[in-house]
Design an enzyme around this catalytic site. Structure first.
Site, PDB file in Angstrom:
ATOM      1  N   GLU A 276       0.831  -1.216   0.000  1.00 47.54           N
ATOM      2  CA  GLU A 276       0.000   0.000   0.000  1.00 47.54           C
ATOM      3  C   GLU A 276       0.858   1.255   0.000  1.00 47.54           C
ATOM      4  OE1 GLU A 276      -2.020  -0.557   3.712  1.00 47.54           O
ATOM      5  OE2 GLU A 276      -3.436  -2.004   2.921  1.00 47.54           O
ATOM      6  N   PRO A 277       1.690   1.443  -1.009  1.00 46.86           N
ATOM      7  CA  PRO A 277       2.541   2.642  -1.008  1.00 46.86           C
ATOM      8  C   PRO A 277       1.723   3.893  -1.322  1.00 46.86           C
ATOM      9  CG  PRO A 277       2.757   1.514  -3.096  1.00 46.86           C
ATOM     10  CD  PRO A 277       1.837   0.655  -2.247  1.00 46.86           C
ATOM     11  N   ARG A 279       3.079   7.708  -0.144  1.00 48.19           N
ATOM     12  CA  ARG A 279       4.079   8.762  -0.247  1.00 48.19           C
ATOM     13  C   ARG A 279       5.130   8.475  -1.329  1.00 48.19           C
ATOM     14  NH1 ARG A 279       5.373  12.160   3.821  1.00 48.19           N
ATOM     15  NH2 ARG A 279       4.321  10.765   5.280  1.00 48.19           N
ATOM     16  N   ARG A 315       1.934  20.020   6.091  1.00 49.16           N
ATOM     17  CA  ARG A 315       2.932  19.132   6.700  1.00 49.16           C
ATOM     18  C   ARG A 315       3.947  19.847   7.593  1.00 49.16           C
ATOM     19  NH1 ARG A 315       6.206  16.434   4.155  1.00 49.16           N
ATOM     20  NH2 ARG A 315       6.115  14.624   5.499  1.00 49.16           N
ATOM     21  N   TYR A 319       3.781  18.320  11.190  1.00 46.74           N
ATOM     22  CA  TYR A 319       4.828  17.345  11.519  1.00 46.74           C
ATOM     23  C   TYR A 319       6.231  17.946  11.513  1.00 46.74           C
ATOM     24  CZ  TYR A 319       1.195  14.472   9.103  1.00 46.74           C
ATOM     25  OH  TYR A 319       0.033  13.916   8.646  1.00 46.74           O
ATOM     26  N   CYS A 344      -2.795  33.692   9.776  1.00 40.99           N
ATOM     27  CA  CYS A 344      -2.543  34.364  11.051  1.00 40.99           C
ATOM     28  C   CYS A 344      -2.288  33.378  12.171  1.00 40.99           C
ATOM     29  CB  CYS A 344      -3.700  35.293  11.361  1.00 40.99           C
ATOM     30  SG  CYS A 344      -3.716  36.639  10.178  1.00 40.99           S
ATOM     31  N   GLU A 345      -1.203  32.643  12.041  1.00 38.86           N
ATOM     32  CA  GLU A 345      -0.707  31.742  13.075  1.00 38.86           C
ATOM     33  C   GLU A 345       0.806  31.686  12.913  1.00 38.86           C
ATOM     34  OE1 GLU A 345      -2.312  28.282  14.359  1.00 38.86           O
ATOM     35  OE2 GLU A 345      -4.334  28.618  13.579  1.00 38.86           O
TER      36      GLU A 345
HETATM   37  C1  LIG Z   1      -1.293   5.956   5.195  1.00 41.69           C
HETATM   38  C2  LIG Z   1      -1.348   4.510   4.942  1.00 41.69           C
HETATM   39  C3  LIG Z   1      -0.586   3.933   3.923  1.00 41.69           C
HETATM   40  C4  LIG Z   1       0.370   4.727   3.066  1.00 41.69           C
HETATM   41  O1  LIG Z   1       1.493   5.134   3.771  1.00 41.69           O
HETATM   42  P1  LIG Z   1       2.706   5.828   2.974  1.00 41.69           P
HETATM   43  O2  LIG Z   1       3.660   6.177   4.038  1.00 41.69           O
HETATM   44  O3  LIG Z   1       2.157   6.995   2.288  1.00 41.69           O
HETATM   45  O4  LIG Z   1       3.249   4.813   2.040  1.00 41.69           O
HETATM   46  C5  LIG Z   1      -0.724   2.583   3.690  1.00 41.69           C
HETATM   47  N1  LIG Z   1      -1.562   1.816   4.434  1.00 41.69           N
HETATM   48  C6  LIG Z   1      -2.302   2.329   5.440  1.00 41.69           C
HETATM   49  C7  LIG Z   1      -3.189   1.435   6.204  1.00 41.69           C
HETATM   50  C8  LIG Z   1      -2.219   3.682   5.725  1.00 41.69           C
HETATM   51  O5  LIG Z   1      -2.941   4.189   6.729  1.00 41.69           O
END
Ligand SMILES: *Cc1c(COP(=O)(O)O)cnc(C)c1O
Length: 458
Positions: A276-277, A279, A315, A319, A344-345
């Site tokens: 599940e990539p 980023r 971000r 973070y 305005c922060e």
């Molecule tokens: C956010 C998320 C991802 C993706 O994470 P990346 O750091 O963007 O690769 C994959 N799986 C789940 C369950 C997530 O919550």
């Protein structure tokens, strides 16, 4: 081949389009994505996993749910990892088949579970036992068996920012590793559920493969234990999390190194692996284009005030994330400055005391590596427009998400009728001879419904 984001004749381009052309046509701030960069990272991630025999790739839609981006990734053979019915809507609208959709997330509502069941999505990643019980009942009532895996929390420190760390036992995600086998056994026998494996996702922007490897090894032990207890395990979802280099020169694990680790740890598992990539695919494929409004003297360094703000790119405020800032027409001169937006922060500050390309009011610049968790986190805070998105492909570009202007947001807001009446009453009274009766009539609620909503509101 030229890089997707490169200076040509002194002007920063995205592929073959000079960024000033986009600023002139679309205005700033605006996100700009590169088709070539998206394809390159999608293919690099897949190529890194070449030695994994059975796999499915599901793009984490939350990183960038833009329809055109999803359509491009669908064409690259990616399905979707979704965390809401809204993301399912986007994935399906982009042409991703329902079977290629995986539903993650700790707070799926019953309505969302029903919508996903009815759509026939490929997999539900269960975050707690009760969710499995409810899903099983809903599926059974429809004469279906919901394909599902159980998300475990392996209790490893992913070594990333606390707010994007998800695999420590105090985090809200998954079931505790120690409880997983018992929960699995209780859910596995249910009508309506095709429980077929395990899922894991320990965090995002992981710069080190060691925590991932430790987590995957724990999943391997769990799979062995479940099989010893006669459960059939056919799928393991290894989540996302692969980090990206945001700072110039920063070293990050390559997809090839990640793939080699995965192949080593999962050897002999004999399952379909899901990835599940998010980023990694989208992050380096986009920039946030902005204009310098002012350069203002500061106590130590000057403030470069840009027209992008924390509502466009959250971000850094959320973070403490670093986004490289580069001028669209770099002069070669450098300056040390703070970079801040108009909101305005004080948190609306992208960098303090950073050495950057020298810029002056009216110059264009970009925040790099803004393609993931950028536009999708944008808000309209301070009644600012919702930032638009542009996709470049070679020498052409198109707006793929409109700028939503404050006028449109205003049009979606409403004054409650009782406030309108109060407002209208004196005017009415002024037009006619003022009598107590006319005013009294104007103040009386119009219906029972408005009367009860009046009580609720008080
Ligand atoms: C956010 C998320 C991802 C993706 O994470 P990346 O750091 O963007 O690769 C994959 N799986 C789940 C369950 C997530 O919550």
């Amino acid at each position: 081949m030229p890089l997707p984001f490169d200076c040509r004749d002194g002007v920063l381009h995205v592929e073959d389009v000079a960024l000033p052309a986009i600023a002139a046509a679309v205005g700033t701030p605006a996100y700009v994505y590169s088709t070539a960069a998206l394809r390159t990272s999608a293919r690099a991630f897949r190529a890194g996993l070449a030695s994994v025999p059975r796999k499915q790739l599901a793009f984490a839609v939350k990183a960038n749910p833009n329809l055109a981006v999803l359509k491009l990734l669908a064409a690259e053979g990616y399905g979707a990892d979704i965390v809401s019915a809204g993301e399912m809507l986007h994935a399906r609208a982009a042409g991703m088949p329902a079977e290629s959709i995986v539903f993650s997330g700790v707070g799926k509502s019953r309505r969302e579970l029903a919508a996903a069941l009815d759509a026939g999505i490929g997999q539900f990643n269960l975050e707690l036992e009760e969710e499995g019980v409810v899903l099983a009942a809903m599926a059974a009532a429809r004469g279906l068996r919901a394909p599902a895996v159980l998300r475990v929390n392996p209790d490893v420190d992913a070594g990333t920012h606390a707010k994007i760390s998800t695999g420590r036992k105090q985090n809200k995600f998954g079931v505790a590793l120690d409880d997983a086998a018992a929960i699995y056994a209780r859910l596995a026998g249910r009508d309506g559920l095709d429980l077929r494996g395990i899922a894991i996702h320990i965090g995002s922007q992981l710069s080190d493969l060691a925590p991932l490897e430790a987590a995957y090894a724990r999943v391997g032990e769990l799979v062995a234990r479940l099989r010893a207890a006669e459960h059939t395990i056919t799928h393991v979802d290894l989540g996302g999390g692969l980090g990206l280099s945001y700072r110039p020169g920063e070293q990050m694990p390559s997809p090839a190194a990640y793939g080699a680790m995965v192949a080593r740890v999962t050897r002999g598992w004999d399952v379909t692996l899901l990835f599940e990539p998010g980023r990694f695919i989208a992050g380096d494929s986009g920039v946030l284009l902005t204009e310098v409004l002012w350069v203002k003297p500061g106590a130590v360094d000057p403030y470069v005030i840009v027209d992008a703000a924390m509502n466009d790119l959250a971000r850094p405020a959320l973070y403490d994330a670093f986004h490289d800032f580069v001028a669209v027409r770099p002069s070669g001169q450098r300056m040390t400055a703070n970079i801040a937006g108009p909101v305005c922060e004080s948190g609306d500050t992208f960098a303090m005391g950073r050495e950057i390309d020298a810029v002056a009011a009216g110059d264009l610049a970009v925040f790099r590596t803004a393609g993931a968790y950028g536009a999708t986190m944008a808000s309209t805070y301070n009644c600012r427009a919702l930032v638009p998105e542009v996709l470049v492909d070679g020498g052409r570009f198109a707006v793929v998400a409109d700028r939503i202007a404050p006028e449109a947001m205003l049009a979606a807001q409403h004054i409650p009728h009782w406030m309108a009446e109060v407002e209208a009453a004196p005017r009415k009274a002024a037009l006619r001879p003022a009598t107590g009766r006319a005013l009294g009539a104007a103040h009386r609620p119009r219906s029972r419904r408005s009367a009860s909503s009046g009580r609720l509101g008080s």
